[in-house]
Each structure stands twice: as structure tokens, then as C-alpha cells.
Design an enzyme around this catalytic site. Sequence first.
Site, PDB file in Angstrom:
ATOM      1  CE  LYS A 110      22.678   3.567 -29.176  1.00 25.68           C
ATOM      2  NZ  LYS A 110      22.662   2.303 -29.856  1.00 25.68           N
ATOM      3  CE  LYS A 189       7.358   3.277 -22.495  1.00 21.99           C
ATOM      4  NZ  LYS A 189       8.356   2.472 -23.093  1.00 21.99           N
ATOM      5  CE  LYS A 192      12.897  -4.845 -24.540  1.00 21.29           C
ATOM      6  NZ  LYS A 192      11.483  -4.777 -24.847  1.00 21.29           N
TER       7      LYS A 192
HETATM    8  P1  ADP Z   1      10.496  -1.614 -23.663  1.00 18.34           P
HETATM    9  O1  ADP Z   1      10.156  -0.157 -23.401  1.00 18.34           O
HETATM   10  O2  ADP Z   1      10.418  -2.430 -22.429  1.00 18.34           O
HETATM   11  O3  ADP Z   1      11.820  -1.754 -24.381  1.00 18.34           O
HETATM   12  P2  ADP Z   1       9.315  -2.104 -26.209  1.00 18.34           P
HETATM   13  O4  ADP Z   1       9.862  -0.790 -26.662  1.00 18.34           O
HETATM   14  O5  ADP Z   1       9.887  -3.336 -26.810  1.00 18.34           O
HETATM   15  O6  ADP Z   1       9.387  -2.169 -24.618  1.00 18.34           O
HETATM   16  O7  ADP Z   1       7.750  -2.062 -26.417  1.00 18.34           O
HETATM   17  C1  ADP Z   1       6.935  -3.025 -27.061  1.00 18.34           C
HETATM   18  C2  ADP Z   1       5.505  -2.492 -27.125  1.00 18.34           C
HETATM   19  O8  ADP Z   1       4.990  -2.321 -25.799  1.00 18.34           O
HETATM   20  C3  ADP Z   1       5.386  -1.117 -27.791  1.00 18.34           C
HETATM   21  O9  ADP Z   1       4.168  -1.061 -28.525  1.00 18.34           O
HETATM   22  C4  ADP Z   1       5.392  -0.161 -26.637  1.00 18.34           C
HETATM   23  O10 ADP Z   1       4.755   1.050 -26.933  1.00 18.34           O
HETATM   24  C5  ADP Z   1       4.619  -0.956 -25.579  1.00 18.34           C
HETATM   25  N1  ADP Z   1       5.048  -0.599 -24.226  1.00 18.34           N
HETATM   26  C6  ADP Z   1       6.188  -0.971 -23.608  1.00 18.34           C
HETATM   27  N2  ADP Z   1       6.263  -0.502 -22.348  1.00 18.34           N
HETATM   28  C7  ADP Z   1       5.114   0.203 -22.149  1.00 18.34           C
HETATM   29  C8  ADP Z   1       4.591   0.939 -21.029  1.00 18.34           C
HETATM   30  N3  ADP Z   1       5.235   1.024 -19.878  1.00 18.34           N
HETATM   31  N4  ADP Z   1       3.406   1.531 -21.174  1.00 18.34           N
HETATM   32  C9  ADP Z   1       2.743   1.446 -22.348  1.00 18.34           C
HETATM   33  N5  ADP Z   1       3.191   0.765 -23.430  1.00 18.34           N
HETATM   34  C10 ADP Z   1       4.347   0.148 -23.347  1.00 18.34           C
END
Ligand code: ADP
Length: 320
Positions: A110, A189, A192
Site C-alpha cells: 500500500k 494470480k 478479487k
Molecule cells: P483475494 O486475493 O481474492 O483478496 P484473499 O486474500 O481474501 O483473496 O484470500 C483468502 C485465502 O485464499 C487466503 O488463504 C489466500 O492465500 C487464498 N487465495 C486467494 N487467492 C488465491 C490464489 N489465486 N491462489 C492461491 N491462494 C489464493
Amino acid sequence: MRVLSGIQPSGKLHIGNYFAMMKPAIQLQEEHEAYIFIANYHSQTTVRDPNVLRELTLDVALDFMACGLDPAQTVFYRQSDVPQVTELAWLLSIITPMGLLERCHAYKDKIAKGLPADHGLFAYPVLMAADILAVQSQLVPVGQDQKQHVEVTRDLALKFNANYGETFTIPESMIQSDVAVIPGVDGQKMSKSYDNTIEIFGSKKKIRKSIMRILTDSKTMDDPKDPDTCNVFALYKLFANQDECQGLADRYRSGGMGYGDAKKELWAKFESHFSPMRAKREDLQNNLDYVESVLSDGAERAKEKITPTLDSARIAMGLA
Ligand code: ADP
Ligand code: TRP
């Protein structure tokens, strides 16, 4: 083993979350003492609208229960129903070096983007450490990007134990190595934040459209193709067994199959995997009193587990 994981209610559930964190966490409930919680204090760092926060929190509850979380086996709770965790976060913050938090990626990213960061975001890893240490968790199933936070948790637990006497169990992260980073429809990756997700419980039309727009190279129908560098194949592997993967890989290599066909196979796999869960989610949606009772019962069970640990930490630090 005692296992804990949490997910932030900060957006719609996607297959990256599901395969990297939700599915492995749910599978552990069969053989372990499992705790899963909705990290709504954490998502306050990004979700500022109270109505949106409430709605996303309910979504996570429905998602987990629809995907197989069994409240008889897993203690399932909303983080904010167990405020003891925030007291523990304060106790841990007393021994947290600023430098340790300055190195953490969410905050660093950030700042690097020139965005204003607040104390909540800076202290985020300390709250996460409190979640984990409060239940004396031994194993923490998370996606690769959360590994650093579990490392911070270990550092804080070791330091607390060294300064005040053995109080906390030292946790380990559990990363699904085969699905460490799940690609989104643009090949980055899936996240969201990048608007590249395949949602699980969104409208079928939207999901099918997301699958059909997965980025591929420009090889023609007849060209032989490389499954190992293809985003469609990487996602197909999450759903299919070894024989099915081998079959599709052979068709890639021999040519004569277009990416559109591979996408249709992926959509069919997606549908058969998630449609029973979709039906279960609709039932739960019509039975919100039940969902609420699961969460309030989970909060009581979590408090029972957490209170003795919190008391030990308070005594060790001279507060009682
Ligand atoms: P986002 O990246 O969509 O904001 P979060 O940070 O809320 O998702 O992630 C929630 C969980 O899902 C975490 O344990 C994160 O490591 C896993 N996760 C999210 N996206 C991926 C991805 N593309 N590949 C592997 N793990 C993921
Ligand atoms: N930070 C995690 C994420 O963004 C969510 C989380 C909060 C968590 N507390 C936790 C995960 C404790 C595991 C254990 O995905």
C-alpha cells in the site's frame, strides 16, 4: 492436531480461495480439532460500508457451510463475536517490533503504491497472530500469500514464551503445494483485487462467461498445444483426476482441439463440482436462523477454548 483458519469477508468467494484455503481447511475437520472463523475485524481494513460488511459476512458463513463445513465437527464463528482475540492482540502488540510489521507485504504494498495506510492495516498481522495463538493452533491452512503472516505469528509466540514463560503453541502454516498460486482469467494470480476471478456462487451466466474469457495463446485449432503453460489446463487440473488430466493433456499435445473445447470441459467440471453446493447454499439462505445459531454456538465454544489461554497471558504479563 488443532487446526485454525480464517477468511476475510471482503468479496465474493472464488475458486482461488476455495481450492487453496477453504477445501483443505474443511477436509481437516474429519481428523483434527478444527476452528474456522470469519475474519470480519480484518476486513474492516478494506470494507468500510457497514451494510456491505454485514452482507459479505453472511456470504462467508453460507459459503463455508455450503462447501461442507460441518458445525458438529468444526468450531465456526465470527471473529467479532469473540472480542477476547482483540485483547490478546493488544498483549502481543506490546512485544511486536515496528520493523517486523514494516516488512509485511500488505502494508508495504500500500505504501509503495502511494496509498494512505492506517494503523489497522499496519497492525493486521498482530491481530492474525492473536487469532492463531488464542486457540493454541498447531496448523494453519492458508494460501501462499499468508505464509508471511504465520511466520510473524511464530516470531511473536517464541518471543512471548521467551520473555514471559511458555504460554503459546508455535504454529506451522500448511500450504497446498499443488495449488500454491491459482491463476485468474488473465493469467495473473486470481484475486478479487484484480477483477480476474471465477466466482463460485455468482450467476451461472457470469461464471460461464468468465471461463470463456480465460486468456490463452493464439494457437489455432490444429496446432499442438502445451498444457503446462495453459491457464485453462491449470484450472482444469483442480477439478479432474489424474486420468482425466492425462487425457486432456494428450489432446492438447496432439492438436486438433481448440481452446474453446477445453474451456467447455472446464465449465462442465465446474458445474458438476459446485452444483450440489449451490443447492445447499440456497437451502441455507432460506434458513438463516439456523446459520445464526451455528455462529453463536461457535462463538461460545471458541470463547471456552480461548479464555484460559488469555488468562495465562494476562497473568504472565502482570495484569492479574
Ligand atoms: P483475494 O486475493 O481474492 O483478496 P484473499 O486474500 O481474501 O483473496 O484470500 C483468502 C485465502 O485464499 C487466503 O488463504 C489466500 O492465500 C487464498 N487465495 C486467494 N487467492 C488465491 C490464489 N489465486 N491462489 C492461491 N491462494 C489464493
Ligand atoms: N489474513 C487472512 C487472509 O486474508 C485471513 C485471516 C485472518 C487468517 N486471521 C487468520 C487466516 C488466522 C488464517 C489464520 O486470507
